[in-house]
Design a protein around this motif. Sequence first.
Motif, PDB file in Angstrom:
ATOM      1  N   MET A 115       5.152   5.242   0.902  1.00 19.29           N
ATOM      2  CA  MET A 115       4.068   5.810   1.690  1.00 19.29           C
ATOM      3  C   MET A 115       4.622   6.817   2.698  1.00 19.29           C
ATOM      4  SD  MET A 115       0.823   5.833   2.949  1.00 19.29           S
ATOM      5  CE  MET A 115      -0.104   4.308   2.717  1.00 19.29           C
ATOM      6  N   MET A 116       5.686   6.447   3.401  1.00 17.12           N
ATOM      7  CA  MET A 116       6.268   7.335   4.409  1.00 17.12           C
ATOM      8  C   MET A 116       6.741   8.640   3.785  1.00 17.12           C
ATOM      9  SD  MET A 116       5.984   5.694   7.241  1.00 17.12           S
ATOM     10  CE  MET A 116       6.154   4.169   8.148  1.00 17.12           C
ATOM     11  N   GLU A 117       7.385   8.509   2.645  1.00 17.26           N
ATOM     12  CA  GLU A 117       7.920   9.701   1.975  1.00 17.26           C
ATOM     13  C   GLU A 117       6.802  10.630   1.541  1.00 17.26           C
ATOM     14  OE1 GLU A 117      10.703  10.795  -1.900  1.00 17.26           O
ATOM     15  OE2 GLU A 117      10.562   8.739  -1.185  1.00 17.26           O
TER      16      GLU A 117
ATOM     17  N   LEU B  72       0.857  -1.188   0.000  1.00 13.18           N
ATOM     18  CA  LEU B  72       0.000   0.000   0.000  1.00 13.18           C
ATOM     19  C   LEU B  72       0.896   1.242   0.000  1.00 13.18           C
ATOM     20  CD1 LEU B  72      -3.004   0.880   0.166  1.00 13.18           C
ATOM     21  CD2 LEU B  72      -2.675   1.100   2.634  1.00 13.18           C
ATOM     22  N   GLU B  73       0.924   1.923  -1.143  1.00 12.51           N
ATOM     23  CA  GLU B  73       1.856   3.035  -1.306  1.00 12.51           C
ATOM     24  C   GLU B  73       1.175   4.397  -1.248  1.00 12.51           C
ATOM     25  OE1 GLU B  73       3.937   2.226  -4.927  1.00 12.51           O
ATOM     26  OE2 GLU B  73       5.170   0.644  -4.004  1.00 12.51           O
ATOM     27  N   ASP B  74      -0.147   4.417  -1.241  1.00 14.15           N
ATOM     28  CA  ASP B  74      -0.870   5.683  -1.197  1.00 14.15           C
ATOM     29  C   ASP B  74      -1.849   5.684  -0.020  1.00 14.15           C
ATOM     30  OD1 ASP B  74       0.121   7.013  -3.627  1.00 14.15           O
ATOM     31  OD2 ASP B  74      -0.873   5.346  -4.667  1.00 14.15           O
ATOM     32  N   LEU B  75      -2.142   6.879   0.462  1.00 14.75           N
ATOM     33  CA  LEU B  75      -3.184   7.002   1.466  1.00 14.75           C
ATOM     34  C   LEU B  75      -4.508   6.544   0.881  1.00 14.75           C
ATOM     35  CD1 LEU B  75      -2.407  10.504   3.028  1.00 14.75           C
ATOM     36  CD2 LEU B  75      -2.170   8.284   4.144  1.00 14.75           C
TER      37      LEU B  75
ATOM     38  N   GLY C  47      -2.726   6.486  12.037  1.00 17.18           N
ATOM     39  CA  GLY C  47      -1.483   5.835  12.435  1.00 17.18           C
ATOM     40  C   GLY C  47      -0.917   5.026  11.290  1.00 17.18           C
ATOM     41  N   LEU C  48       0.343   5.250  10.979  1.00 17.05           N
ATOM     42  CA  LEU C  48       1.035   4.531   9.910  1.00 17.05           C
ATOM     43  C   LEU C  48       2.280   3.895  10.514  1.00 17.05           C
ATOM     44  CD1 LEU C  48       0.804   7.374   7.227  1.00 17.05           C
ATOM     45  CD2 LEU C  48      -0.684   5.374   7.409  1.00 17.05           C
ATOM     46  N   TYR C  49       2.286   2.554  10.606  1.00 16.91           N
ATOM     47  CA  TYR C  49       3.362   1.849  11.283  1.00 16.91           C
ATOM     48  C   TYR C  49       4.004   0.843  10.333  1.00 16.91           C
ATOM     49  CZ  TYR C  49       1.308   3.785  15.527  1.00 16.91           C
ATOM     50  OH  TYR C  49       0.820   4.648  16.481  1.00 16.91           O
TER      51      TYR C  49
ATOM     52  N   ILE D 295       3.550   8.250  12.905  1.00 19.24           N
ATOM     53  CA  ILE D 295       4.332   7.360  12.044  1.00 19.24           C
ATOM     54  C   ILE D 295       5.273   6.539  12.921  1.00 19.24           C
ATOM     55  CG2 ILE D 295       6.103   7.263  10.248  1.00 19.24           C
ATOM     56  CD1 ILE D 295       4.878   9.744   9.041  1.00 19.24           C
ATOM     57  N   GLY D 296       5.230   5.221  12.757  1.00 18.56           N
ATOM     58  CA  GLY D 296       6.110   4.336  13.497  1.00 18.56           C
ATOM     59  C   GLY D 296       7.025   3.577  12.545  1.00 18.56           C
TER      60      GLY D 296
END
Length: 959
Positions: A909-911, A884-887, A901-903, A934-935
């Motif tokens: 995705m993080m970038e 999963l690369e997009d919100l 929350g994004l872990y 973000i974790g």
Amino acid sequence: MAETVVSFVSDHLATLLREEGSLLGGLRQEVQLIKDELGHMKAFLKVAEAKEEDDPRLQEWIKQVREAAYDIEDVLDEFVLRFAGYRHHGFCGSLQRILKAIKSLRARHQVVSEIQSIKSRIKNISEGRQRYQVEFGINDSVTGSSTMNDSWRYSRDDALLVEEAKLVGIDQPKQHLISKLLEGDDHQLKAISVVGMAGLGKTTLVKKVHDDPEVRKNFPVRAWVTVSQTCDFPKLLRDLIRQLHKDLDKSVPQSIESMTTAELKEFVKDFLRRAGRYAIVFDDVWHVEFWNAIKFALPEGNYGNCVMQTTRKADVASASCTESQDYVYKMEPLSIEDSWTLFCNKIFKGNRCPAHLMDVAKAVLDKCDGLPLAIVAIGGLLASKDASRIDEWDKIQHSLGGELEGAGKLERVKRILSLSYNDLPSHLKPCLLYLSIYPEDDLIACQTLILLWIAERFVEWREGMSIEDVAWGYLSELISRSLIQVTDVFYEGLPYDCRIHDLMREVILIKSREQNMMTVTTGQPMTWPSEKVRRLAIHSSSNSSNIQYHQQRQFYCFEHLRSFITVRSTNPLLSKTFLSEVLRSSKLLMVLELGGEEIEETPNEIFNLLHLTYLNLYGTKVAKVPRAIGKLQILEYLNLGDTGVRELPVEILKLLKLRYLIVFQRVDPSGSDYGYHGFKGPSKLGRLQALQRLGTIDVSSGSVIVKELGKLTQLRELFITQLRREDGKELCSSLVNLTGLRQLSVDSVGKGDDYVDLNHHQHSLSSYSSCSFLQSLRVLIMRGRLEKMPIWITHLQNLVRLDLIWSGLRAEEDPLESLQHLPNLGEISFCGSYQGERLCFKAGGFLKLKQLWLRRMEGLRRMTMEEGACPHLQRLILKQLPLLEDLPSGIQNLSHLQELGLYEMSSRMMEKVENQEEESEDYRRMTHIPEIVIGFYTDDGRRRIRRLWGKKKKKTILA
């Protein structure tokens, strides 16, 4: 508290006379006399306890009553232990009874002697009651005091005289309340309530609102009335009339002195109707009945009139606020910044705190926990000390409890906080005092707390209600009264964790010691109380080498012990000698809480505790349950969670009163994703008819044990592990019988490629609309592979939480299709549940969903949130979704989302989330979310959390 003890003992005596009368023999008349005298005392105690703080003689008399009641309870339980416990049947049983009677002549003579002694004590105490009734003019029908403590009146008046320049943190709530006061319809009476615990500054805040020039301009007719606990309603109405006349510069009619209450109400109503737009404050309201009485004296008129009230009790606040414009404002403690400002203003006149005092100042301020009353009072105490001497400040920090006691410098703080305790009904006082078992700043597990209350016999049975539901009601009332603060909730809004304010805890400790409710020690050298120790709590700093007691006094201290509790112990090993001695001498023990202690085997002395109802060995190293467990025949709660126990002996079936049986160990100690090891029970487990919670039962032995589950018709919570595919049909048949089941967890992890099959049920669940099991279920957890979603899941109309873990559903078995229209579903957790590439939350689906966790679904590439889907979602957690690369598409439609929350997500995705420009489309999709967390793991394997706050707020990185 004494009233509560007397009431319980009186009921206990009635039960003994009814059920064990034949054993009493010649003692029956004596016991009846004691019961009758206690009944007379109970009525008098209700009034006497309200006056005891102001009269040492009453204090001593109440103490005598309480100790006598405790001693009666001990004698009765000794009696039952010696005689009622020995019941045998048949010819052999008759011989045993004769032998036992011969051996017990000495014991019976001792009981007779003790009851005779108690009867004499009760007679003397009763004479004291009659004397005090005459002296204080109290009769048994009086239900409360008619006078108000002057110091309490003065303390409220002080709040009205505070200069606004000295206030901190009041501007924002003041402006907020003024805006509420002035907005809205001018043709309706508006009620605004300010609610919160004692000492938060409710009176001060409302006074500043009431005196604000803008409010004065809009409400030319104004009055302030202090209500308080002991409200004299006619006197209050006359006070209101005088204020209104004075405010309008009119003379007060003499006729009001002779008016009845009804006439006074009508006078006030007529006066206000003619006077114009009014704003009246009722300060310190304690009872719902007050609003029900005063509202008939308040005309609505056509002027947009307003009534404000302050109260400590949520039900009082909500009782007056029933219309659309009405408003309840919950007063919060001061922020850390505002607390520090107020603290420094009080002590250093606005200057900085000296560096050498910073640590001790912060420690003191932590105790105040944002309570302005405490900050000002303790600040005043510290201001009188030499600021160059840190030892004087240290002394205050470590003796705040002593300063609250007696005539200490903080006695006023204690008196104000104590009012909330004094106002409690008798059944709630021991429940509140019981919180003294918990250390300072401890998070209190609500479920455990109510079970301890039940085990201590604080909770009364009520017709048509389970004892647990009654106990939850007790907790809700303490929360409503602002005595307990909820810190976390779980499904259906029930409180999960709670806490008490540090200074409220100090007051509770003082009251607990006064009432001999609880003896609390950290294991440091101490002198045991001169009174009998009835409940002993050892806190986490206990050290076995420091648990000291005088060997010769040991029997004296612990022969009356009813509860032995260790709380979050970090002690390597509670002294075996100490523990054995306590258990050996405490034959009347009812509650034994040893959770977390490094005990390797169950002490043998436990199995002689025939009054034991609560036994917690959670987190110990116990690996085996001896057959002697069968001797504890009135045990109701047994917790062997997170121990090495894997099997229970057949003797467990003798525990016919057992309501909670908890035995498990996590497969993965770091979490619950991989399920639990359960226990193998005897094949006739269905005999334990009283069970309400059973977990975790290993059913790998086959359908026999699964069928037995269907006999446990009182079950509310059931946790199953190692379910075989071929037993799915039998499980469904058993579930049909569990008409009150609220929580079900089914686990088959560890069976390789085998599936959990819960669809073999057509014959047993054919009528979904009438199936009680489907209607009662609130929480469903399924762990293990599912070939397809159970058909009946769409009929769980009252389901509020669903966990699907390692279900591995194929793409054509989209779980959302079955779940989207469940009307009460509020929480979903998917972990490895779905093999498809896309999840689409469709418009009109999941209307009550508030929390959504998606984890470890390795094939998931796209998520869509259609407009109108999940309209109340507040928390969305995505974890370990590598593709999963997009919100989620449509995330901007989730207008109520509070946290994303994004872990351990993909680097892309993080970038995208971290490096968005404010002008970009992706950034605009996220700006409505107050918090993004973000974790991730760093290269050296350390876990990091990064919190991104909303637009125009800085980023903060936390380790």
